[in-house]
Design a protein around this motif. Structure first.
Motif, mmCIF file in Angstrom:
data_model
loop_
_atom_site.group_PDB
_atom_site.id
_atom_site.type_symbol
_atom_site.label_atom_id
_atom_site.label_comp_id
_atom_site.label_asym_id
_atom_site.label_seq_id
_atom_site.Cartn_x
_atom_site.Cartn_y
_atom_site.Cartn_z
ATOM 1 N N GLU A 1 23.330 32.297 47.001
ATOM 2 C CA GLU A 1 22.694 31.923 45.675
ATOM 3 C C GLU A 1 23.476 32.119 44.737
ATOM 4 O O GLU A 1 23.687 31.438 43.840
ATOM 5 N N THR A 2 24.565 32.971 44.490
ATOM 6 C CA THR A 2 25.471 33.411 43.479
ATOM 7 C C THR A 2 26.612 33.378 43.946
ATOM 8 O O THR A 2 27.288 34.104 45.068
ATOM 9 N N THR A 3 27.952 32.728 43.126
ATOM 10 C CA THR A 3 29.178 32.914 43.522
ATOM 11 C C THR A 3 29.720 33.643 42.630
ATOM 12 O O THR A 3 29.560 33.548 41.352
ATOM 13 N N ARG A 4 30.719 34.642 43.111
ATOM 14 C CA ARG A 4 31.466 35.698 42.211
ATOM 15 C C ARG A 4 32.990 35.368 42.836
ATOM 16 O O ARG A 4 33.091 35.441 43.697
ATOM 17 N N THR A 5 33.708 35.969 41.485
ATOM 18 C CA THR A 5 35.097 35.972 41.777
ATOM 19 C C THR A 5 35.344 37.607 42.058
ATOM 20 O O THR A 5 34.934 38.355 41.142
ATOM 21 N N GLN A 6 36.181 37.764 42.998
ATOM 22 C CA GLN A 6 36.324 39.136 43.368
ATOM 23 C C GLN A 6 38.021 39.317 43.260
ATOM 24 O O GLN A 6 38.598 38.376 43.700
ATOM 25 N N VAL A 7 38.663 40.359 42.932
ATOM 26 C CA VAL A 7 39.916 40.771 42.674
ATOM 27 C C VAL A 7 40.056 41.949 43.730
ATOM 28 O O VAL A 7 39.459 42.972 43.212
ATOM 29 N N THR A 8 41.095 41.910 44.517
ATOM 30 C CA THR A 8 41.348 43.209 45.414
ATOM 31 C C THR A 8 42.555 43.603 45.201
ATOM 32 O O THR A 8 43.761 42.717 45.168
ATOM 33 N N THR A 9 43.025 44.837 44.975
ATOM 34 C CA THR A 9 44.433 45.305 44.868
ATOM 35 C C THR A 9 44.787 45.345 46.424
ATOM 36 O O THR A 9 44.195 46.079 47.248
ATOM 37 N N LEU A 10 46.048 44.885 46.861
ATOM 38 C CA LEU A 10 46.375 44.746 48.187
ATOM 39 C C LEU A 10 47.392 46.056 48.592
ATOM 40 O O LEU A 10 48.306 46.133 47.844
ATOM 41 N N ASP A 11 47.050 46.792 49.663
ATOM 42 C CA ASP A 11 47.888 47.786 50.061
ATOM 43 C C ASP A 11 48.885 47.195 50.974
ATOM 44 O O ASP A 11 48.994 45.880 51.258
ATOM 45 N N PRO A 12 50.083 47.764 51.426
ATOM 46 C CA PRO A 12 50.922 47.065 52.307
ATOM 47 C C PRO A 12 50.538 46.087 53.554
ATOM 48 O O PRO A 12 50.929 44.957 53.656
ATOM 49 N N LYS A 13 49.696 46.812 54.065
ATOM 50 C CA LYS A 13 49.089 45.950 55.338
ATOM 51 C C LYS A 13 48.400 44.710 54.781
ATOM 52 O O LYS A 13 48.336 43.708 55.464
ATOM 53 N N ALA A 14 47.715 44.850 53.830
ATOM 54 C CA ALA A 14 46.878 43.704 53.444
ATOM 55 C C ALA A 14 47.596 42.512 52.694
ATOM 56 O O ALA A 14 47.511 41.544 52.698
ATOM 57 N N ARG A 15 48.749 43.140 52.029
ATOM 58 C CA ARG A 15 49.897 42.270 51.578
ATOM 59 C C ARG A 15 50.351 41.373 52.643
ATOM 60 O O ARG A 15 50.688 40.224 52.535
ATOM 61 N N ARG A 16 50.908 42.058 53.742
ATOM 62 C CA ARG A 16 51.179 41.258 55.020
ATOM 63 C C ARG A 16 50.401 40.089 55.358
ATOM 64 O O ARG A 16 50.763 39.016 55.539
ATOM 65 N N GLU A 17 49.164 40.431 55.340
ATOM 66 C CA GLU A 17 48.041 39.434 55.888
ATOM 67 C C GLU A 17 48.197 38.173 54.831
ATOM 68 O O GLU A 17 47.787 37.286 55.211
#
Length: 555
Positions: A512-528
């Protein structure tokens, strides 16, 4: 440096709080995820034009707050002090945009104008992108950037001092010439009046003395007959004094027989004889004084009337005529001296003009030499940024005499030619969007901090490139980040791998609702995330290995 950004109810962002650090911060995400919303929000906090369309559907207002670290000697601190603020170590800018499009601005929770917010923002952040029309794309700032690059502070100070001296000399001469011109307009009249007054030669108190003399002669003519009759009466029968003395002698003979009895009478007669003598003498003197002389009266009246006519003409009292004559003579003397003063001031201005010309010539020579170094540096960067066919040049044009400023006698413009044989032109008119961002990056690298704000933002500087070129872009962004905080929106894994800090921007929908999310990435998430950027929707083992290689190479 940007410390924090808080966004409330902006388009697809309901609530977002981001902390920033020094160095290179990369923002990645799929196309349409909302990276532009993030940059637009930051722009609002820095004084950009407000649009009611930015308010999230269902919300009454959008609020963006940006917090910055502020050094005491930063230009923003001086600006705020001029506005009556007392800046602290941190500065908070806030912008509120309502559903109906109205906007309010705040600096450290104090209401401020959007214009002031824009001034502050321009000093805190440089935003570079294909639609940016400020900073390096604005020719008005190119001269300052060249001077900052070359360290022309002393030469600029000499030009500014010479320009100030020239301006003062010109103002002094203009004022003297205006005064002389005004005096010359009255010169003929002044000399005529001074000639008349010199011929008249009035003296202080002369009018009163002449008026008294005229009155005495006029009244004396009427009293002369009475005085003559009195004199005749006193002189009748030998004169009153003689008769009194005769009477006195007879009494003296009688006194010899009568003794002291007649002494009072004798004394009285003696006094009367003396008084009669004085009266006759005074009467004769008065008669002589009022002797009527028709010629003398004419002379006195003519002089008196001339003094009074001159006084009426010049609207002063007769006794003020000598002072008026002295004043007008002083004006004529000043007029004569003014010509000499104008000549002397013209010589001063000529000397100041020569000094300014010499100072501007030295600065011009230094700018030409600096432009060659800047051109060589920028052109040396272009090959690695896949702009090898393009050429950059700094164009320096002399200004006309009337256009000289305290910054010299040159117009400086950064120009590019994108292909061999193509004409040079302004950056914003010649380069395409992707080329423009890379030209700006090359310039920023070579300028090495000249005129750089504490935070720089690059929007998709890697558009349309990849591989070694993207790696070169990442390398240069990382080099810039050693001297300033750099934020870059990127689609390139090579650039993303260079980041010290990494935000991923994505859309989230519950149907129903679309939102923009911003996530701070740790080293593992950066790799992904980097692996995703390399391989697409399906992250493979090879993509992860490539991501590891990029991250390792970036260290």
């Amino acid at each position: 440096m940007l410390l924090r950004l808080a966004i409330r109810d902006v388009v697809l962002i309901e609530r977002l709080d981001l902390d920033f650090a020094a160095g290179l911060t990369v923002l990645t995400g799929e196309t349409g995820a909302g990276k532009s919303i993030l940059l637009d929000s930051l722009g609002l906090a820095l004084g950009a034009r407000a649009d009611s369309g930015l308010v999230r559907p269902g919300a009454d207002q959008a609020v963006i707050t940006a917090e910055f670290a502020l050094a005491p000697d930063h230009a923003v601190a001086a600006l705020l002090r001029d506005q009556g603020w007392r800046p602290e170590d941190t500065l908070v800018l806030r912008r509120v945009v309502t559903r109906d499009g109205r906007s309010r601005a705040f600096v450290d929770d104090q209401s401020a104008s959007v214009g002031l917010l824009g001034q502050i923002g321009a000093l805190l952040i440089e935003a570079h992108g294909q639609h940016d029309d400020r900073g390096l794309l604005n020719p008005a700032g190119h001269r300052d950037l060249l001077d900052a690059f070359a360290g022309h502070g002393d030469l600029l100070a000499a030009v500014r001092a010479a320009h100030g001296a020239h301006g003062k000399a010109a103002a002094d001469l203009g004022q003297a010439e205006a005064g002389l011109a005004a005096a010359r307009r009255d010169e003929e009249y002044l000399r005529h009046v001074v000639g008349e007054l010199r011929h008249l030669a009035p003296e202080p108190g002369e009018e009163q003395r002449l008026a008294a003399e005229r009155h005495t002669m006029q009244e004396g003519e009427r009293a002369a007959g009475d005085l003559d009759e009195v004199a005749a009466m006193l002189d009748e029968y030998g004169g009153v004094e003689a008769r009194l003395r005769g009477a006195q002698r007879r009494l003296e003979r009688a006194a010899g027989r009568l003794g002291p009895l007649l002494e009072p009478a004798l004394n009285a007669l003696d006094r009367a004889a003396l008084e009669a003598e004085e009266a006759v003498t005074a009467l004769a003197a008065a008669r002589s004084a009022i002797a009527y002389d028709e010629r003398r009266l004419e002379i006195v009246e003519e002089r008196l009337f001339a003094l009074r006519a001159a006084a009426r003409k010049h609207q002063v009292q007769p006794d003020a005529l000598p002072g008026l004559a002295a004043t007008l003579e002083a004006r004529i003397a000043a007029l004569d001296a003014g010509e000499g003063k104008v000549t002397a001031l013209a010589a001063v201005l000529d000397g100041a003009r020569r000094a300014l010309q010499a100072a501007c010539a030295r600065l011009h020579e230094a700018r030409v030499a600096a432009a060659l170094r800047l051109d060589q540096g920028v052109n040396g960067e272009l090959e690695a940024l896949r702009l090898g066919k393009a050429r950059f040049r700094t164009r320096i044009e002399p200004l006309g005499d009337g256009q000289w400023t305290a910054d010299g006698a040159d117009r400086v413009t950064f120009e590019v030619s994108t292909n061999p044989g193509a004409p040079f032109g302004a950056l914003i008119k010649i380069a395409s969007g992707g080329e423009l961002a890379r030209f700006i990056l090359a310039l920023k690298v070579v300028l090495a901090g000249a005129g750089t704000a504490p935070t720089m933002v690059f929007d998709e500087v890697d558009r349309g490139i990849g591989g070694a070129v993207a790696d070169a872009v990442g390398d240069r962004l990382a080099r810039l980040a050693e001297r300033a905080q750099v934020l870059v929106v990127t689609h390139s894994p090579q650039v993303a791998a260079r980041g010290r800090n990494h935000f991923r921007i994505a859309k989230d929908s519950d149907g129903e609702t679309t939102r923009t999310q911003v996530t701070t990435l740790d080293p593992k998430a950066r790799r992904e995330e980097i692996a995703r950027m390399l391989s697409g929707a399906e992250i493979t083992t090879a993509a992860r290995a490539a991501a590891d290689a990029l991250l390792k190479a970036a260290r």
